[in-house]
Design an enzyme around this catalytic site. Structure first.
Site, PDB file in Angstrom:
ATOM      1  N   CYS A   2       0.805  -1.063  -0.095  1.00  8.27           N
ATOM      2  CA  CYS A   2       0.182   0.041   0.057  1.00  8.27           C
ATOM      3  C   CYS A   2       1.064   1.201   0.010  1.00  8.27           C
ATOM      4  O   CYS A   2       1.609   1.311   0.782  1.00  8.27           O
ATOM      5  CB  CYS A   2      -0.967  -0.182   1.313  1.00  8.27           C
ATOM      6  N   GLU A 113      -4.099   1.211  -6.008  1.00 12.21           N
ATOM      7  CA  GLU A 113      -2.967   0.118  -6.210  1.00 12.21           C
ATOM      8  C   GLU A 113      -3.042   0.145  -7.861  1.00 12.21           C
ATOM      9  O   GLU A 113      -3.949   0.630  -8.675  1.00 12.21           O
ATOM     10  CB  GLU A 113      -3.596  -1.393  -5.866  1.00 12.21           C
TER      11      GLU A 113
END
Length: 241
Positions: A2, A113
Site C-alpha cells: 500500500c 493500487e
C-alpha cells in the site's frame, strides 16, 4: 503493498467511528503519500490515582508514514518501511518489538493500487461500500536522534492478496474487521502466533474498485476529483475485464 491511500472524511467521523473522546481537526487528503503525517489510533494507559489501574483509552496521533526502528542510526530510510509483511512481523528486527507492543489502527476510506501490465499507468481506487471508514492494521515506533529529536512513525501491514485484490496485485494491506479493533490495540497481548491469527482471521476483503486518473501518480495532486472514475475507451475496457 500500500503506497497511497485516502482519508477524505472529517474528524467528527473519525471520532464516531472509533468511539474516541476527541479527535484533532485535520484536512481531508485524497492522495496520502509515504513520509507524510498520517492519523493513527493508539492505545494508551489512562492516568489514574490508582497505580494498579489497567484502565485504557484510545487516542489519535499523527505519525510519520515510514517506520523508523528505535535502534536506527538515522531517519533516512523510513520510506523503505511504509509496509510490513505479515509473514515476517515476529522475526524481522525492524518490526518485531512493535508487533509485540506498539500496534495501531490507521484510518482510511480508500487506497490506490497499480497493475501496470493490464491497466497501464492508471491507478485503481479500492474502497468499501458507501466509502465508509475502515482501519489498516499498523505498527508504530518512537525514534530519538542523537540531538534529541523525537519522531513517532508507522507502517501498514500487508499480506497475500485475497478476493478481487488477488486479480490486481499479489499483496494487499490488512483492513481489520471492526470486531478485531479492541484486541489488536490491547498491548497486553504479545503472543506473535496469536496476533498473526487475529490478523489472518479478521481480514476485511469485501472491496469495490474503479479506475481513476493518472493524476494520482503525482503526490503534488490532492483534490476530490482524484476519486472519480476515469473514462476509458471501449477497446481498453475489453482488455481490462
Amino acid at each position: 503493498m500500500c503506497g497511497r491511500f485516502v482519508l477524505s472524511v472529517s474528524s467528527v467521523s473519525i471520532k464516531q467511528t472509533f468511539s474516541l473522546k476527541s479527535c484533532p481537526i485535520f484536512s481531508p487528503s485524497y492522495n496520502v503519500a509515504p513520509t507524510q503525517k498520517i492519523l493513527a489510533i493508539l492505545e494508551e494507559e489512562e492516568s489514574s490515582l490508582n497505580p494498579l489501574s489497567e484502565n485504557k483509552k484510545w487516542k489519535p496521533h499523527f505519525l510519520h508514514w515510514g517506520l523508523i526502528p528505535s535502534w536506527a542510526k538515522n531517519s533516512k530510510n523510513s520510506s523503505n518501511l511504509i509496509n510490513a509483511r505479515l509473514e515476517t512481523l515476529g522475526v524481522k528486527p525492524s518490526f518485531k518489538q512493535a508487533f509485540s507492543r506498539r500496534r495501531c489502527l490507521i484510518p482510511a476510506n480508500g487506497f490506490y493500487e497499480w497493475n501496470r501490465e493490464v491497466y497501464g499507468k492508471n491507478p485503481l481506487l479500492f474502497y468499501k461500500h458507501n466509502r465508509e471508514v475502515f482501519a489498516f492494521a499498523g505498527l508504530w515506533e518512537k525514534w530519538q536522534s542523537p540531538t534529541g529529536e523525537i519522531i513517532e512513525s508507522a507502517t501498514i501491514i500487508n499480506t497475500q492478496a485475497r478476493g478481487i485484490m488477488a486479480e490486481i496485485h499479489p499483496r494487499m494491506p490488512i483492513i481489520l474487521k471492526k470486531c478485531a479493533y479492541q484486541i489488536w490495540l490491547n498491548n497486553s497481548i504479545q503472543d506473535p502466533t496469536l496476533l498473526s491469527d487475529i490478523l489472518q482471521s479478521n481480514l476485511e476483503d469485501n472491496l469495490h474498485f474503479h479506475i481513476v486518473s493518472e493524476a494520482v501518480n503525482s503526490v503534488k495532486n490532492n483534490y476530490p476529483e482524484l476519486l472519480k472514475p476515469e473514462k476509458v475507451s471501449k477497446c481498453k475496457q475489453l482488455s481490462l475485464f
